[in-house]
Design a protein around this motif. Structure first.
Motif, PDB file in Angstrom:
ATOM      1  N   GLN A 211       0.853  -1.185   0.000  1.00 17.57           N
ATOM      2  CA  GLN A 211       0.000   0.000   0.000  1.00 17.57           C
ATOM      3  C   GLN A 211       0.893   1.240   0.000  1.00 17.57           C
ATOM      4  O   GLN A 211       1.560   1.541   0.983  1.00 17.57           O
ATOM      5  CB  GLN A 211      -0.911   0.000   1.234  1.00 17.57           C
ATOM      6  CG  GLN A 211      -1.941   1.116   1.220  1.00 17.57           C
ATOM      7  CD  GLN A 211      -2.913   0.984   2.382  1.00 17.57           C
ATOM      8  OE1 GLN A 211      -2.658   0.254   3.345  1.00 17.57           O
ATOM      9  NE2 GLN A 211      -4.039   1.675   2.284  1.00 17.57           N
ATOM     10  N   ASN A 212       0.928   1.914  -1.164  1.00 20.44           N
ATOM     11  CA  ASN A 212       1.777   3.105  -1.328  1.00 20.44           C
ATOM     12  C   ASN A 212       3.236   2.794  -0.993  1.00 20.44           C
ATOM     13  O   ASN A 212       3.913   3.541  -0.280  1.00 20.44           O
ATOM     14  CB  ASN A 212       1.269   4.254  -0.450  1.00 20.44           C
ATOM     15  CG  ASN A 212      -0.129   4.682  -0.823  1.00 20.44           C
ATOM     16  OD1 ASN A 212      -0.489   4.700  -2.003  1.00 20.44           O
ATOM     17  ND2 ASN A 212      -0.941   5.005   0.181  1.00 20.44           N
ATOM     18  N   ASP A 213       3.710   1.660  -1.544  1.00 23.90           N
ATOM     19  CA  ASP A 213       5.088   1.203  -1.331  1.00 23.90           C
ATOM     20  C   ASP A 213       5.396   0.909   0.130  1.00 23.90           C
ATOM     21  O   ASP A 213       6.562   0.899   0.540  1.00 23.90           O
ATOM     22  CB  ASP A 213       6.099   2.226  -1.885  1.00 23.90           C
ATOM     23  CG  ASP A 213       6.113   2.245  -3.403  1.00 23.90           C
ATOM     24  OD1 ASP A 213       5.808   1.197  -4.009  1.00 23.90           O
ATOM     25  OD2 ASP A 213       6.432   3.300  -3.981  1.00 23.90           O
ATOM     26  N   GLN A 214       4.371   0.654   0.913  1.00 23.29           N
ATOM     27  CA  GLN A 214       4.526   0.168   2.279  1.00 23.29           C
ATOM     28  C   GLN A 214       4.131  -1.305   2.275  1.00 23.29           C
ATOM     29  O   GLN A 214       2.986  -1.646   1.970  1.00 23.29           O
ATOM     30  CB  GLN A 214       3.644   0.965   3.251  1.00 23.29           C
ATOM     31  CG  GLN A 214       3.996   2.438   3.341  1.00 23.29           C
ATOM     32  CD  GLN A 214       5.377   2.659   3.936  1.00 23.29           C
ATOM     33  OE1 GLN A 214       5.742   2.040   4.941  1.00 23.29           O
ATOM     34  NE2 GLN A 214       6.148   3.554   3.323  1.00 23.29           N
ATOM     35  N   PHE A 215       5.087  -2.182   2.584  1.00 23.74           N
ATOM     36  CA  PHE A 215       4.863  -3.620   2.456  1.00 23.74           C
ATOM     37  C   PHE A 215       4.605  -4.243   3.831  1.00 23.74           C
ATOM     38  O   PHE A 215       5.331  -3.974   4.797  1.00 23.74           O
ATOM     39  CB  PHE A 215       6.072  -4.283   1.792  1.00 23.74           C
ATOM     40  CG  PHE A 215       6.339  -3.766   0.407  1.00 23.74           C
ATOM     41  CD1 PHE A 215       5.723  -4.341  -0.693  1.00 23.74           C
ATOM     42  CD2 PHE A 215       7.195  -2.689   0.209  1.00 23.74           C
ATOM     43  CE1 PHE A 215       5.961  -3.868  -1.969  1.00 23.74           C
ATOM     44  CE2 PHE A 215       7.439  -2.202  -1.068  1.00 23.74           C
ATOM     45  CZ  PHE A 215       6.816  -2.788  -2.159  1.00 23.74           C
ATOM     46  N   LYS A 216       3.575  -5.091   3.870  1.00 30.42           N
ATOM     47  CA  LYS A 216       3.221  -5.764   5.124  1.00 30.42           C
ATOM     48  C   LYS A 216       2.838  -7.208   4.833  1.00 30.42           C
ATOM     49  O   LYS A 216       2.269  -7.520   3.785  1.00 30.42           O
ATOM     50  CB  LYS A 216       2.049  -5.052   5.804  1.00 30.42           C
ATOM     51  CG  LYS A 216       2.334  -3.610   6.203  1.00 30.42           C
ATOM     52  CD  LYS A 216       1.100  -2.959   6.805  1.00 30.42           C
ATOM     53  CE  LYS A 216       1.368  -1.498   7.157  1.00 30.42           C
ATOM     54  NZ  LYS A 216       0.157  -0.837   7.722  1.00 30.42           N
ATOM     55  N   PHE A 217       3.160  -8.076   5.786  1.00 25.55           N
ATOM     56  CA  PHE A 217       2.726  -9.475   5.721  1.00 25.55           C
ATOM     57  C   PHE A 217       1.933  -9.755   6.989  1.00 25.55           C
ATOM     58  O   PHE A 217       2.442  -9.591   8.103  1.00 25.55           O
ATOM     59  CB  PHE A 217       3.928 -10.415   5.629  1.00 25.55           C
ATOM     60  CG  PHE A 217       3.539 -11.866   5.592  1.00 25.55           C
ATOM     61  CD1 PHE A 217       3.001 -12.421   4.443  1.00 25.55           C
ATOM     62  CD2 PHE A 217       3.697 -12.662   6.715  1.00 25.55           C
ATOM     63  CE1 PHE A 217       2.630 -13.762   4.409  1.00 25.55           C
ATOM     64  CE2 PHE A 217       3.328 -14.000   6.694  1.00 25.55           C
ATOM     65  CZ  PHE A 217       2.791 -14.548   5.531  1.00 25.55           C
ATOM     66  N   ARG A 218       0.675 -10.149   6.816  1.00 27.89           N
ATOM     67  CA  ARG A 218      -0.194 -10.359   7.969  1.00 27.89           C
ATOM     68  C   ARG A 218      -0.751 -11.777   7.988  1.00 27.89           C
ATOM     69  O   ARG A 218      -1.017 -12.366   6.939  1.00 27.89           O
ATOM     70  CB  ARG A 218      -1.348  -9.357   7.958  1.00 27.89           C
ATOM     71  CG  ARG A 218      -0.910  -7.933   8.277  1.00 27.89           C
ATOM     72  CD  ARG A 218      -2.084  -6.996   8.331  1.00 27.89           C
ATOM     73  NE  ARG A 218      -1.673  -5.655   8.737  1.00 27.89           N
ATOM     74  CZ  ARG A 218      -2.490  -4.610   8.784  1.00 27.89           C
ATOM     75  NH1 ARG A 218      -3.767  -4.761   8.436  1.00 27.89           N
ATOM     76  NH2 ARG A 218      -2.041  -3.433   9.170  1.00 27.89           N
ATOM     77  N   THR A 219      -0.925 -12.258   9.207  1.00 29.34           N
ATOM     78  CA  THR A 219      -1.511 -13.584   9.410  1.00 29.34           C
ATOM     79  C   THR A 219      -2.762 -13.427  10.274  1.00 29.34           C
ATOM     80  O   THR A 219      -2.696 -12.852  11.375  1.00 29.34           O
ATOM     81  CB  THR A 219      -0.519 -14.526  10.112  1.00 29.34           C
ATOM     82  OG1 THR A 219       0.673 -14.608   9.336  1.00 29.34           O
ATOM     83  CG2 THR A 219      -1.124 -15.914  10.265  1.00 29.34           C
ATOM     84  N   LEU A 220      -3.898 -13.901   9.760  1.00 29.72           N
ATOM     85  CA  LEU A 220      -5.171 -13.821  10.483  1.00 29.72           C
ATOM     86  C   LEU A 220      -5.786 -15.212  10.570  1.00 29.72           C
ATOM     87  O   LEU A 220      -5.444 -16.117   9.798  1.00 29.72           O
ATOM     88  CB  LEU A 220      -6.136 -12.873   9.762  1.00 29.72           C
ATOM     89  CG  LEU A 220      -5.641 -11.439   9.509  1.00 29.72           C
ATOM     90  CD1 LEU A 220      -6.653 -10.701   8.641  1.00 29.72           C
ATOM     91  CD2 LEU A 220      -5.427 -10.704  10.829  1.00 29.72           C
TER      92      LEU A 220
END
Length: 224
Positions: A211-220
């Motif tokens: 998102q807007n060159d902001q990288f995230k990895f999430r686990t739900l």
């Protein structure tokens, strides 16, 4: 007879003029005369034949032919720009220069605005994360971004241009200018996940977000 600077000289006689030239009086049968330049004289009084040169102390003296003149240039130990000794180095603008023999100035490297020194013909990564190179183009030296340059992983490993690797939960690729670009996510037992894609495995839901060159990895937890 020849007249020169208020003095008379007989045919065939020689003398030094202005401390820099040896002249000879030449008288012709019609009694006209001229002064012929035979050689040049250095400040130390050493005679140099026309068309020759001599190194004296920190200068090289040349006795030019044609319209005879005595020219001087820095010698092997001569100063550069009249200030710097041989082997001295200094910085001008974005370049490091060095004084070499005969008063010649040699460009050794480029200096970035962050103070990183890049030798001529080489490239280095700067604190901003990309690579710059110091190159010679058409006789001019330029400091520019290095399009193809190795990348460095967080563990200090070197990766070649175009190579991909897993680092934490992200997949990276070495792209232009030595930048390691995130191209996806990765999880052991699940594999690669594309950017802005989701994967469900068992009762877990994995999200790879850009998102807007902001990288995230999430686990739900996956919804039942």
């Amino acid at each position: 007879m020849c007249a020169h600077e208020g003095k008379q000289y007989s045919n065939g006689s020689t003398f030094i003029s202005q401390g820099s030239f040896r002249l000879k009086c030449v008288t012709f049968h019609n009694l006209t005369s001229t002064l012929e330049v035979l050689s040049c004289i250095t400040p130390a009084g050493i005679e140099i034949p026309i068309g020759s040169q001599l190194e004296e102390r920190d200068k090289v003296f040349e006795c030019t032919s044609g319209n005879v003149t005595l020219k001087s240039s820095p010698g092997r130990s001569g100063k550069c720009r009249g200030v710097y000794n041989v082997q001295d180095e200094w910085v001008e603008d974005s370049f490091k220069l060095q004084c070499t023999p005969y008063g010649k100035v040699e460009l050794k490297s480029c200096i970035t605005k962050d103070g990183v020194e890049i030798p001529l013909g080489s490239a280095k990564r700067v604190p901003a994360g990309y690579a710059l190179e110091c190159v010679q183009i058409d006789g001019n030296v330029a400091l520019r971004t290095a399009k193809t340059f190795d990348c460095e992983t967080g563990a200090g490993e070197i990766k070649k241009f175009g190579e991909t690797w897993n680092e934490g939960n992200f997949v990276r690729r070495c792209v232009n200018y030595g930048v390691s670009s995130i191209i996806g996510c990765y999880l052991d037992g699940v594999g690669s996940i594309g950017l802005n894609q989701n994967v469900t495995s068992g009762n877990l839901f994995y999200m790879c977000i850009n998102q807007n060159d902001q990288f995230k990895f999430r686990t739900l937890k996956a919804q039942q």
